[in-house]
Design an enzyme around this catalytic site. Structure first.
Site, PDB file in Angstrom:
ATOM      1  N   TRP A  35      -2.176   3.650  -7.775  1.00 10.68           N
ATOM      2  CA  TRP A  35      -2.290   3.907  -9.060  1.00 10.68           C
ATOM      3  C   TRP A  35      -2.846   2.540  -9.776  1.00 10.68           C
ATOM      4  O   TRP A  35      -2.928   2.612 -10.884  1.00 10.68           O
ATOM      5  CB  TRP A  35      -1.159   4.261  -9.676  1.00 10.68           C
ATOM      6  CG  TRP A  35       0.054   3.585  -9.120  1.00 10.68           C
ATOM      7  CD1 TRP A  35       0.505   2.385  -9.383  1.00 10.68           C
ATOM      8  CD2 TRP A  35       0.934   3.866  -7.880  1.00 10.68           C
ATOM      9  NE1 TRP A  35       1.944   1.810  -8.903  1.00 10.68           N
ATOM     10  CE2 TRP A  35       1.949   2.903  -7.879  1.00 10.68           C
ATOM     11  CE3 TRP A  35       0.857   5.150  -7.221  1.00 10.68           C
ATOM     12  CZ2 TRP A  35       2.744   2.943  -6.964  1.00 10.68           C
ATOM     13  CZ3 TRP A  35       1.886   5.360  -6.161  1.00 10.68           C
ATOM     14  CH2 TRP A  35       2.788   4.053  -6.134  1.00 10.68           C
ATOM     15  N   GLU A  57       4.343   5.338 -13.323  1.00  9.96           N
ATOM     16  CA  GLU A  57       5.203   4.554 -13.972  1.00  9.96           C
ATOM     17  C   GLU A  57       6.683   5.575 -14.314  1.00  9.96           C
ATOM     18  O   GLU A  57       7.675   5.285 -13.940  1.00  9.96           O
ATOM     19  CB  GLU A  57       5.050   3.929 -15.297  1.00  9.96           C
ATOM     20  CG  GLU A  57       4.255   2.550 -15.140  1.00  9.96           C
ATOM     21  CD  GLU A  57       5.273   1.426 -14.280  1.00  9.96           C
ATOM     22  OE1 GLU A  57       6.343   1.575 -14.182  1.00  9.96           O
ATOM     23  OE2 GLU A  57       4.423   0.804 -13.843  1.00  9.96           O
ATOM     24  N   GLN A  62      13.500   4.987 -10.915  1.00 12.74           N
ATOM     25  CA  GLN A  62      14.748   5.374  -9.961  1.00 12.74           C
ATOM     26  C   GLN A  62      14.077   5.759  -8.585  1.00 12.74           C
ATOM     27  O   GLN A  62      14.997   6.370  -7.708  1.00 12.74           O
ATOM     28  CB  GLN A  62      15.658   6.559 -10.471  1.00 12.74           C
ATOM     29  CG  GLN A  62      15.809   6.308 -11.772  1.00 12.74           C
ATOM     30  CD  GLN A  62      17.161   5.451 -12.218  1.00 12.74           C
ATOM     31  OE1 GLN A  62      17.753   4.878 -11.326  1.00 12.74           O
ATOM     32  NE2 GLN A  62      17.180   5.091 -13.316  1.00 12.74           N
ATOM     33  N   GLY A 101      13.265  14.237  -7.383  1.00  8.35           N
ATOM     34  CA  GLY A 101      14.673  13.690  -8.108  1.00  8.35           C
ATOM     35  C   GLY A 101      14.613  13.574  -9.500  1.00  8.35           C
ATOM     36  O   GLY A 101      13.554  13.525 -10.068  1.00  8.35           O
ATOM     37  N   TYR A 140      11.439   0.312 -21.136  1.00  5.20           N
ATOM     38  CA  TYR A 140      10.677  -0.259 -19.938  1.00  5.20           C
ATOM     39  C   TYR A 140       9.220   0.544 -19.653  1.00  5.20           C
ATOM     40  O   TYR A 140       8.149  -0.398 -19.564  1.00  5.20           O
ATOM     41  CB  TYR A 140      11.591   0.113 -18.608  1.00  5.20           C
ATOM     42  CG  TYR A 140      10.782  -0.306 -17.770  1.00  5.20           C
ATOM     43  CD1 TYR A 140      10.353  -1.565 -17.131  1.00  5.20           C
ATOM     44  CD2 TYR A 140      10.044   0.868 -16.784  1.00  5.20           C
ATOM     45  CE1 TYR A 140       9.641  -1.978 -15.966  1.00  5.20           C
ATOM     46  CE2 TYR A 140       9.240   0.644 -15.692  1.00  5.20           C
ATOM     47  CZ  TYR A 140       8.955  -0.651 -15.392  1.00  5.20           C
ATOM     48  OH  TYR A 140       7.999  -1.009 -14.430  1.00  5.20           O
ATOM     49  N   ASP A 158      11.818  -4.684 -14.996  1.00  4.73           N
ATOM     50  CA  ASP A 158      12.584  -3.746 -14.276  1.00  4.73           C
ATOM     51  C   ASP A 158      13.434  -4.524 -13.064  1.00  4.73           C
ATOM     52  O   ASP A 158      13.793  -5.593 -13.346  1.00  4.73           O
ATOM     53  CB  ASP A 158      11.425  -2.753 -13.515  1.00  4.73           C
ATOM     54  CG  ASP A 158      10.914  -3.866 -12.163  1.00  4.73           C
ATOM     55  OD1 ASP A 158      10.944  -4.763 -12.300  1.00  4.73           O
ATOM     56  OD2 ASP A 158      10.084  -3.035 -11.491  1.00  4.73           O
ATOM     57  N   CYS A 210      11.008 -12.046  -3.192  1.00  7.70           N
ATOM     58  CA  CYS A 210      12.494 -12.255  -3.817  1.00  7.70           C
ATOM     59  C   CYS A 210      13.262 -10.952  -3.349  1.00  7.70           C
ATOM     60  O   CYS A 210      13.671 -10.560  -4.683  1.00  7.70           O
ATOM     61  CB  CYS A 210      12.307 -12.734  -5.304  1.00  7.70           C
ATOM     62  SG  CYS A 210      13.749 -13.517  -5.858  1.00  7.70           S
ATOM     63  N   CYS A 220       7.458 -18.562  -1.561  1.00  2.00           N
ATOM     64  CA  CYS A 220       7.493 -18.136  -2.863  1.00  2.00           C
ATOM     65  C   CYS A 220       6.719 -19.116  -3.687  1.00  2.00           C
ATOM     66  O   CYS A 220       6.884 -20.540  -3.286  1.00  2.00           O
ATOM     67  CB  CYS A 220       8.781 -18.202  -3.522  1.00  2.00           C
ATOM     68  SG  CYS A 220       8.983 -17.665  -5.185  1.00  2.00           S
ATOM     69  N   THR A 315      23.708  10.452 -10.106  1.00  3.48           N
ATOM     70  CA  THR A 315      24.075   9.000 -10.722  1.00  3.48           C
ATOM     71  C   THR A 315      25.539   8.909 -11.322  1.00  3.48           C
ATOM     72  O   THR A 315      26.112   7.785 -11.074  1.00  3.48           O
ATOM     73  CB  THR A 315      23.016   8.966 -12.005  1.00  3.48           C
ATOM     74  OG1 THR A 315      21.715   9.150 -11.556  1.00  3.48           O
ATOM     75  CG2 THR A 315      23.085   7.391 -12.447  1.00  3.48           C
TER      76      THR A 315
HETATM   77  S1  SF4 Z   1      12.427 -19.356  -4.526  1.00  9.81           S
HETATM   78 FE1  SF4 Z   1      11.464 -17.560  -5.270  1.00  9.81          FE
HETATM   79  S2  SF4 Z   1      12.086 -16.162  -3.688  1.00  9.81           S
HETATM   80 FE2  SF4 Z   1      13.486 -17.758  -3.786  1.00  9.81          FE
HETATM   81  S3  SF4 Z   1      15.201 -17.102  -4.979  1.00  9.81           S
HETATM   82 FE3  SF4 Z   1      13.625 -18.414  -6.358  1.00  9.81          FE
HETATM   83  S4  SF4 Z   1      12.294 -16.775  -6.897  1.00  9.81           S
HETATM   84 FE4  SF4 Z   1      13.369 -16.013  -5.407  1.00  9.81          FE
END
Ligand code: SF4
Length: 377
Positions: A35, A57, A62, A101, A140, A158, A210, A220, A315
């Site tokens: 999408w 979206e 959920q 769902g 959102y 989100d 993350c 990161c 839920t």
């Molecule tokens: S460094 Fe990046 S991956 Fe690690 S906690 Fe921080 S934002 Fe998250």
């Protein structure tokens, strides 16, 4: 309450260069999702289709990306634009949604398509306020569509974004009290240029780097400015207030099978949980703990035999259903019910809990037969 525990505290400012670093990372590492309009295509002047953005979206609320892929492809193939969805038969939409769902989303999806087709000439409003006025679109989703489809600098928050922001801030306030501080942080971080890509980049970072468990901080692009990482242990963030236990409700479900294999179904009321979906005749779901099973709610007299119990978690409550099974000779369906033939049952708008109940009594009944299996049966 200490200053650090208050959600009214002035949140940490986003690191300078956060948007640029995230967008550069996104250009190289974005997820390919059906999408999505990839950044390279956007750079060439392609524009996202608001219908695709909206549909995805709503489906993603959920629900995991992997679960949504198949449903999204089927919907777009069958109803390629909002006018086609508006003109669709409601039960066909509910059937196509079965298994995804949170069925109020399907009802609102249809209502929203009808409104956009009838009152907006088939074009989605391009502002958060305009989008929020449509059925099934909350804060959102309005922000996500405004940013991704219309390049509005809306703050899209989100679960993935919450996690990234809370870790970047090293926020110790637990959710949900932390939400206002996270929102302010994301509002400040959202750039005027490429806000849709920024939102999707933050989501992708949360989904792939993350992550809730064992974030891959070494990969990161924001690691140099992450306060959570600087504490040495960002993984527990965001903290979450303990959830109250889910209450338990009980009921009974009655799976009647005719000699030709057809299963008796009926439709749930339009309003309420699983509204408009199909079910086997069932008792009310109550919180009573007196050992009563609801067996008295059988749709008609038959040789009902206990077939075991199934559990399902919604839920706000957990459900335990005692399943009863009867082989019946009756050919006429009771008022409000219909017999669903074996080749029709897999295509019925059955929510997962009802598929579980039928499978408990008649294993394999809700599965679509493979052509080879069907030929040899
Ligand atoms: S460094 Fe990046 S991956 Fe690690 S906690 Fe921080 S934002 Fe998250």
């Amino acid at each position: 309450m200490t200053r650090a525990d208050s959600s009214d505290e002035e949140p940490a400012r986003p690191p300078a260069g956060m948007a640029a670093a995230l967008l550069a990372w996104y250009d190289r590492h974005h997820r390919d999702l059906p999408w999505r309009t990839p950044p390279a295509a956007l750079a060439r002047g392609a524009r996202p289709d608001p219908y695709h953005v909206w549909l995805s979206e709503i489906m993603l609320q959920q629900t995991t990306v992997e679960a949504v892929r198949r449903y999204y492809a089927a919907f777009v193939a069958r109803w390629p634009d909002v006018e086609a969805l508006a003109a669709a038969d409601t039960q066909a939409v509910m059937k196509a949604w079965a298994g995804l769902g949170y069925y109020s989303r399907a009802r609102n999806l249809k209502a929203c398509a009808e409104l956009v087709a009838a009152e907006h000439g088939g074009r989605f409003p391009d502002t958060e306020a305009g989008l929020r006025a449509l059925p099934g679109i909350g804060a959102y989703t309005a922000a996500a569509i405004a940013a991704i489809a219309f390049d509005r600098p809306a703050a899209v928050v989100d679960g993935n974004v919450e996690r990234v922001a809370a870790r970047l801030m090293a926020l110790r306030t637990p959710l949900p009290a932390a939400k206002p501080a996270i929102r302010r942080f994301v509002e400040r971080a959202t750039p005027q240029a490429r806000p849709g890509d920024f939102a999707q980049a933050t989501m992708d970072l949360g989904a792939t780097i993350c992550t809730p468990r064992r974030p891959a901080c070494v990969l990161c692009p924001l690691r140099g400015d992450c306060r959570g990482l600087a504490t040495g242990d960002p993984e527990p963030l965001p903290l979450k207030a303990p959830k109250p236990d889910r209450p338990l409700r009980r009921g009974a479900a009655f799976v009647a099978r005719r000699a030709d294999g057809a299963i008796l179904l009926r439709r749930r009321p339009e309003r309420g949980l699983l509204g408009g979906m199909s079910e086997v005749p069932s008792s009310a779901w109550t919180a009573r703990q007196d050992g009563a099973t609801g067996a008295e709610a059988a749709p008609f007299a038959a040789d009902w035999r206990p077939a075991g119990t199934i559990g399902h978690v919604f839920t706000h409550f957990a459900l335990e259903l005692a399943v009863y099974h009867a082989e019946v000779a009756a050919s006429a369906a009771p008022a409000g019910c219909w017999w669903s033939a074996p080749d029709e049952l897999p295509g019925e708008a059955l929510p997962t809990v009802m598929k579980k109940a039928i499978e408990q009594a008649v294993p394999g009944a809700t599965l679509r037969q493979q052509p080879d299996t069907a030929r040899s049966a």
